[in-house]
Structure formats: structure tokens, C-alpha cells
Write a protein that holds these residues in place. Structure first.
Motif, mmCIF file in Angstrom:
data_model
loop_
_atom_site.group_PDB
_atom_site.id
_atom_site.type_symbol
_atom_site.label_atom_id
_atom_site.label_comp_id
_atom_site.label_asym_id
_atom_site.label_seq_id
_atom_site.Cartn_x
_atom_site.Cartn_y
_atom_site.Cartn_z
ATOM 1 N N SER A 162 15.166 19.083 -34.404
ATOM 2 C CA SER A 162 16.260 19.184 -33.180
ATOM 3 C C SER A 162 16.958 20.445 -33.673
ATOM 4 N N LEU A 163 17.166 21.135 -32.393
ATOM 5 C CA LEU A 163 18.182 22.262 -32.605
ATOM 6 C C LEU A 163 19.581 21.967 -32.260
ATOM 7 N N GLY A 164 20.640 22.797 -32.466
ATOM 8 C CA GLY A 164 21.813 22.651 -32.080
ATOM 9 C C GLY A 164 22.303 23.996 -31.700
ATOM 10 N N ILE A 165 23.249 24.003 -30.792
ATOM 11 C CA ILE A 165 23.871 24.991 -30.294
ATOM 12 C C ILE A 165 25.626 25.280 -30.788
ATOM 13 N N TYR A 166 25.852 26.245 -31.154
ATOM 14 C CA TYR A 166 27.530 26.378 -31.616
ATOM 15 C C TYR A 166 27.960 27.415 -30.860
ATOM 16 N N LEU A 167 28.720 27.380 -29.977
ATOM 17 C CA LEU A 167 29.395 28.472 -29.366
ATOM 18 C C LEU A 167 30.764 28.625 -29.442
ATOM 19 N N THR A 168 31.088 29.819 -29.947
ATOM 20 C CA THR A 168 32.393 30.386 -30.328
ATOM 21 C C THR A 168 32.914 31.517 -29.478
ATOM 22 N N HIS A 169 34.161 31.346 -28.776
ATOM 23 C CA HIS A 169 34.672 32.527 -27.959
ATOM 24 C C HIS A 169 35.751 33.100 -28.840
ATOM 25 N N LEU A 170 35.616 34.477 -28.881
ATOM 26 C CA LEU A 170 36.753 35.592 -29.716
ATOM 27 C C LEU A 170 36.409 35.094 -30.973
ATOM 28 N N PRO A 171 35.319 35.141 -31.627
ATOM 29 C CA PRO A 171 35.131 34.678 -32.990
ATOM 30 C C PRO A 171 35.769 35.784 -33.897
ATOM 31 N N ALA A 172 35.823 35.179 -35.048
ATOM 32 C CA ALA A 172 36.326 36.162 -35.994
ATOM 33 C C ALA A 172 36.027 35.483 -37.549
ATOM 34 N N ASP A 200 30.245 34.275 -36.861
ATOM 35 C CA ASP A 200 31.325 34.841 -36.819
ATOM 36 C C ASP A 200 31.313 36.361 -37.269
ATOM 37 N N HIS A 201 30.889 36.509 -38.413
ATOM 38 C CA HIS A 201 30.534 37.927 -38.919
ATOM 39 C C HIS A 201 29.564 38.865 -38.137
ATOM 40 N N LEU A 202 28.692 38.104 -37.679
ATOM 41 C CA LEU A 202 27.670 38.773 -36.979
ATOM 42 C C LEU A 202 28.133 39.232 -35.709
ATOM 43 N N ALA A 203 29.077 38.433 -34.956
ATOM 44 C CA ALA A 203 29.587 38.457 -33.549
ATOM 45 C C ALA A 203 30.242 39.914 -33.746
ATOM 46 N N GLN A 204 31.254 39.848 -34.835
ATOM 47 C CA GLN A 204 31.967 41.266 -35.064
ATOM 48 C C GLN A 204 31.156 42.325 -35.160
ATOM 49 N N ALA A 205 30.188 42.222 -35.909
ATOM 50 C CA ALA A 205 29.266 43.542 -35.968
ATOM 51 C C ALA A 205 28.550 43.980 -34.616
ATOM 52 N N MET A 206 28.219 42.747 -33.905
ATOM 53 C CA MET A 206 27.469 42.971 -32.780
ATOM 54 C C MET A 206 28.467 43.406 -31.468
ATOM 55 N N GLY A 207 29.572 43.396 -31.759
ATOM 56 C CA GLY A 207 30.524 43.654 -30.705
ATOM 57 C C GLY A 207 30.566 42.708 -29.456
ATOM 58 N N GLY A 254 36.485 33.287 -40.749
ATOM 59 C CA GLY A 254 37.736 32.411 -40.836
ATOM 60 C C GLY A 254 37.797 31.360 -39.602
ATOM 61 N N THR A 255 37.324 31.343 -38.586
ATOM 62 C CA THR A 255 37.438 30.506 -37.503
ATOM 63 C C THR A 255 36.859 29.279 -38.116
ATOM 64 N N SER A 256 37.670 28.110 -37.779
ATOM 65 C CA SER A 256 37.440 26.809 -38.382
ATOM 66 C C SER A 256 36.558 26.143 -37.150
ATOM 67 N N ASP A 257 35.880 25.007 -37.623
ATOM 68 C CA ASP A 257 35.055 24.349 -36.590
ATOM 69 C C ASP A 257 35.479 23.784 -35.241
ATOM 70 N N ALA A 258 36.949 23.574 -35.566
ATOM 71 C CA ALA A 258 37.728 23.243 -34.323
ATOM 72 C C ALA A 258 37.879 24.077 -33.224
ATOM 73 N N GLY A 259 37.359 25.481 -33.531
ATOM 74 C CA GLY A 259 37.311 26.519 -32.382
ATOM 75 C C GLY A 259 35.918 26.431 -32.014
ATOM 76 N N ARG A 260 34.970 25.722 -32.296
ATOM 77 C CA ARG A 260 33.693 25.720 -31.469
ATOM 78 C C ARG A 260 33.303 24.699 -30.692
ATOM 79 N N ASN A 261 32.221 25.123 -29.943
ATOM 80 C CA ASN A 261 31.671 24.046 -29.118
ATOM 81 C C ASN A 261 30.344 23.593 -29.381
ATOM 82 N N CYS A 262 29.838 22.281 -29.563
ATOM 83 C CA CYS A 262 28.709 21.861 -30.037
ATOM 84 C C CYS A 262 27.666 21.256 -28.931
ATOM 85 N N ILE A 263 26.633 21.787 -28.575
ATOM 86 C CA ILE A 263 25.395 21.187 -28.117
ATOM 87 C C ILE A 263 24.350 20.645 -28.974
ATOM 88 N N SER A 264 24.029 19.285 -29.233
ATOM 89 C CA SER A 264 23.312 19.037 -30.213
ATOM 90 C C SER A 264 21.734 18.272 -29.587
#
Length: 254
Positions: free
Chosen positions: A180-190, A154-161, A192-202
């Protein structure tokens, strides 16, 4: 269990990596099964503590073609501290290596709890994601994050724009799979975003787990859905399999 034919368990083992039908010797397990368990446990421990070869990974990531990766770390100063203090792994130490811009998607590679998984599959999965997404969205230069938890993205996303951040991270090793890898996708990240705001592919670890191309396809569908919905997480569902089934049915009917 001792009265069941071995072929019964052999057939079931084809559909699971779980330890089933181990047999017994007296009141214990056969020596072979005990040694297999200890070997798997050692592999899981090694996967957690394996040092991430950042230079080698950065070279592989650079070959994908979306720019040289920036390398950042969390506030966890060591692997031991990272394991003891999950909170420090969620906060960046220094964001200055990141180039800020305006992009649709940002891709972050994090060792998480299995640096081995990131070394084995990170570059291949990144390449599949870029192949799937590059014609649809602008993609920021990649970031490699060490001693990182998912929320660091979330912090990196803000810095990346970026509007959507995709964190590729090593999953906690188990006694069946240590890479094993997982992917966590967050739209409009900031922050403090909770895990309920993410989608996971594991469970991404071909050939036995989910493949790179399939994972990238699901990510593309989720990004499209998140952009239409304006959010990710519990409100957003993966419909990629349903769409494929519908398309197949339509062809059959015709």
C-alpha cells in the motif's frame, strides 16, 4: 462462533480484509488459518526488507514525461540503520542531483517502509497525478528518494523550488496489505514542518484499495484548497466527496 453457518462469515468477508470467523480446531485455529497468517506475516516482512530497484523505477518514472528523475538518499546509510534511526531518514545526504527552479508542485517517490509498494504502484500513481495536475500547475522534474521518511520531502521541496510537495511513500505493511502507498501533501514546505501541516491520503493499492485516478483527484482538490487557504494540514479538509455529492443532488433536483 462454531454454531454459525459458514455462509454468514463468507458474506462478511466480502466487505473486509480483516481475519474474521477463522474457526477452531480444539483449543487452536485450523491449520489452514495458521498457515495463512504466517504467509501474510512473511509477506509483510519481505515488503519491508525488499531492495528497491532504483534503475527499474527510474526508467518507469522517466516514461511519465516530466523529466528524468533525480535520485537522492537520506543520511541513513543502510536499510538496517533506516529502520533503527527514523531521524536519519528525515535528513538528506546530498541534494546536488536536484535541479532547482520555480514550480508549483514537486513529486517525490520514496520507498518508505514498503519498497514493494513503490515498485508495484509508484509509476502508475505518478502518471495519474501528472495527468490530473499538468494542465493546472507547473511540475518539477521528479525525485526518487531512498531510505526516506516523509519529512525528507521538506528538504527536497526547498531544493526543487516548489510551493507544494507531494510525497508518494510506501506505507507500513500489515497482515492484510503489504503493498500500500500513501501520499503526504505539504504546502509551503520547510524543514521542521510538523505532521500537523500535512494532508495524508492512504491505502492506495488498486484493485482492492484506493485507485490511482481517485487518489490524484483528491490531491488536485487539496492543492487547490491549500493555495486558496495558504496552508495545508489540519486546517485543510478534503471536500472532493462532498462536492461530488452536491453535484449529484443538484442533477437529481433538476
Amino acid at each position: 462462533m462454531s454454531g454459525i453457518e459458514p455462509s454468514f462469515w463468507d458474506e462478511l468477508r466480502r466487505s473486509t480484509q480483516a481475519r474474521i470467523g477463522l474457526g477452531r480446531t480444539g483449543d487452536s485455529l485450523p491449520t489452514r488459518r495458521v498457515l495463512e497468517f504466517r504467509s501474510a506475516h512473511a509477506a509483510a516482512r519481505d515488503a519491508v526488507h525488499m531492495p528497491l530497484d532504483v534503475d527499474a523505477l527510474a526508467a518507469q518514472v522517466g516514461e511519465v514525461g516530466i523529466g528524468a528523475p533525480a535520485v537522492v538518499t537520506s543520511q541513513a546509510s543502510s536499510r538496517a540503520e533506516y529502520l533503527r534511526r527514523p531521524d536519519l531518514g528525515r535528513v538528506p545526504h546530498d541534494l546536488s542531483p536536484i535541479t532547482t527552479g520555480e514550480f508549483d508542485v514537486g513529486l517525490v517517490l520514496a520507498a518508505g517502509l514498503s519498497p514493494r509498494a513503490l515498485m508495484d504502484h509508484g509509476a502508475g500513481l505518478l502518471d495519474a497525478l501528472v495527468t490530473e495536475l499538468s494542465e493546472l500547475y507547473s511540475i518539477a522534474p521528479p525525485v526518487i528518494a531512498t531510505e526516506a521518511r516523509v519529512a525528507l520531502g521538506d528538504h527536497l521541496a526547498q531544493a526543487m523550488g516548489v510551493r507544494t510537495v507531494v510525497v508518494i511513500i510506501g506505507e507500513r505493511p500489515g497482515l492484510s496489505v503489504a503493498d500500500s502507498l500513501g501520499i503526504y501533501l505539504t504546502h509551503l514546505p520547510a524543514p521542521g514542518t510538523s505532521d500537523a501541516g500535512r494532508n495524508c491520503i492512504s491505502n492506495i493499492h488498486p484493485p482492492d484499495g484506493l485507485g490511482y485516478a481517485r487518489s490524484a483527484h483528491v490531491v488536485a482538490r487539496l492543492i487547490a484548497g491549500a493555495r486558496a487557504l495558504g496552508a495545508s494540514g489540519v486546517a485543510l479538509k478534503d471536500t472532493s466527496r462532498a462536492v461530488e455529492v452536491d453535484a449529484s443532488d443538484a442533477l437529481t433536483i433538476e
